[in-house]
Design a protein around this motif. Sequence first.
Motif, PDB file in Angstrom:
ATOM      1  N   ASP A  82      60.946  40.304  44.060  1.00 24.78           N
ATOM      2  CA  ASP A  82      62.223  40.937  43.738  1.00 24.78           C
ATOM      3  C   ASP A  82      62.342  42.208  44.564  1.00 24.78           C
ATOM      4  N   SER A  83      63.430  42.332  45.291  1.00 21.50           N
ATOM      5  CA  SER A  83      63.619  43.488  46.175  1.00 21.50           C
ATOM      6  C   SER A  83      63.937  44.758  45.416  1.00 21.50           C
ATOM      7  N   ARG A  85      66.938  45.337  44.556  1.00 19.63           N
ATOM      8  CA  ARG A  85      68.353  45.538  44.859  1.00 19.63           C
ATOM      9  C   ARG A  85      69.124  44.283  44.475  1.00 19.63           C
ATOM     10  N   GLY A  87      71.389  41.169  44.764  1.00 16.65           N
ATOM     11  CA  GLY A  87      71.624  40.268  45.880  1.00 16.65           C
ATOM     12  C   GLY A  87      71.395  38.834  45.472  1.00 16.65           C
ATOM     13  N   ASN A 147      63.714  46.061  54.024  1.00 16.16           N
ATOM     14  CA  ASN A 147      65.147  46.013  54.288  1.00 16.16           C
ATOM     15  C   ASN A 147      65.753  44.668  53.896  1.00 16.16           C
ATOM     16  N   TRP A 148      65.719  44.363  52.594  1.00 17.99           N
ATOM     17  CA  TRP A 148      66.365  43.149  52.100  1.00 17.99           C
ATOM     18  C   TRP A 148      66.772  43.351  50.649  1.00 17.99           C
ATOM     19  N   ALA A 149      67.660  42.477  50.191  1.00 15.63           N
ATOM     20  CA  ALA A 149      68.191  42.610  48.828  1.00 15.63           C
ATOM     21  C   ALA A 149      68.191  41.248  48.148  1.00 15.63           C
ATOM     22  N   PRO A 402      70.952  43.324  52.956  1.00 16.98           N
ATOM     23  CA  PRO A 402      71.670  44.196  52.010  1.00 16.98           C
ATOM     24  C   PRO A 402      73.153  44.259  52.353  1.00 16.98           C
TER      25      PRO A 402
END
Length: 404
Positions: A82-83, A85, A87, A147-149, A402
């Motif tokens: 789980d990021s 964020r 998404g 750098n991902w969501a 993101p």
Amino acid sequence: MLQLHPEPARQDGSLSGDRSGSLSDDECTALLQWMLRHDTTAQQAREAGFATELSLYLAERGVASRIMPGDEGRANLIASLDSGRAGPHLVFCGHCDTVPLGDREWKKSPFGGTIEGGRIYGRGSSDMKGGLAALIASLLDMRASENWAGRLSLAVTYGEETGSEGARLMAGDGSLAPFDAMIIAEPTSNRAVRSHKGALWLAFKATGRTSHGSMPQMGLNALEMVIRFRQKLLEFDALAASDPLLGRPTVCLTRLQGGTQVNVIPDRAIAEFDMRTLPGQSHDDVLAAVRTIAREIETEYEGGTIVVETINSLPALATSADSAIVRAALDARRELGMSASEAGGASYFTDGSVLQSPGADILILGPGDPAEAHQTDESLDLSDFLAARRIYTGMARRFLRPRE
């Protein structure tokens, strides 16, 4: 049994390396070698041991997973990242079971993971432990990235080769959360496949009346009833349908049993048929029409009875050409200097047939030539394998980018 150690490949086949970062190419290859040295032949009830060791390996690298037992000795595994964020939810999916070795003698050890001439040999190298190892390497790439969501899951199933038994359990027990897209790593030579046929396997059981072979008029030949059924099935309206990616449906008589000796009219016969269907064809509707054909034959052979049973029902799969996951696949291939031609179709089925129920778009993409699957001395080109890992990571970064 080999153990998955979290530390570069040693000569004993164990794994090594940095527990917190991405796998090197050597470590990725070592992971595949371990998988190939672990015999997970279908119906041998060894998938649970494989899942347990894989779970420990993932835990040592900071990835939590759950094991869902199936039949004795068999199990699915789901791991999640789980990021933090908001998404979409993307799922990496692969099966861990393989087909049996077959009757021909292997020149390479089927469970050795031997590397020679830029290829790795072993049962399941192409179908589909190569794809599964590449997915895991990509999962660890994403864990090392910030750098991902959204959410990224790994779904490892058992029993795909025997009718998607593990996927049925996964879809039915709620262990796989609803998803926005799924990548299944079946061998496609790393090309994107967005559609595949379904499989409807039918058993046709005919009962007639026995008599002496010299007096056939006194009997009711169950084998002839089966032959008549096949003739009418080949004229079935559903076989006239067509799909631009998949062509026409097909039906094949794959097993036939009946008769006791040459001078006796057989009173029982069993035939099994493999029907491959298209997206949009309801298996319930097809089965109802097939049973109508059976009733027509009972009328032709008065006194005979026919039972049509479903052995397996796996619906066809179709994902839109303009879906986000298809675009991500083509863009990731383009970035790596590969062809970005339109996603195609396949005549075989995958676990995606069953796993459509909890999710949305499903794409098939994996290393290996499909023609290598199930072959004696099955092998996989290592450059194809390592490229798959980079494609998966490129796809995940695009799909889970993101949103501003």
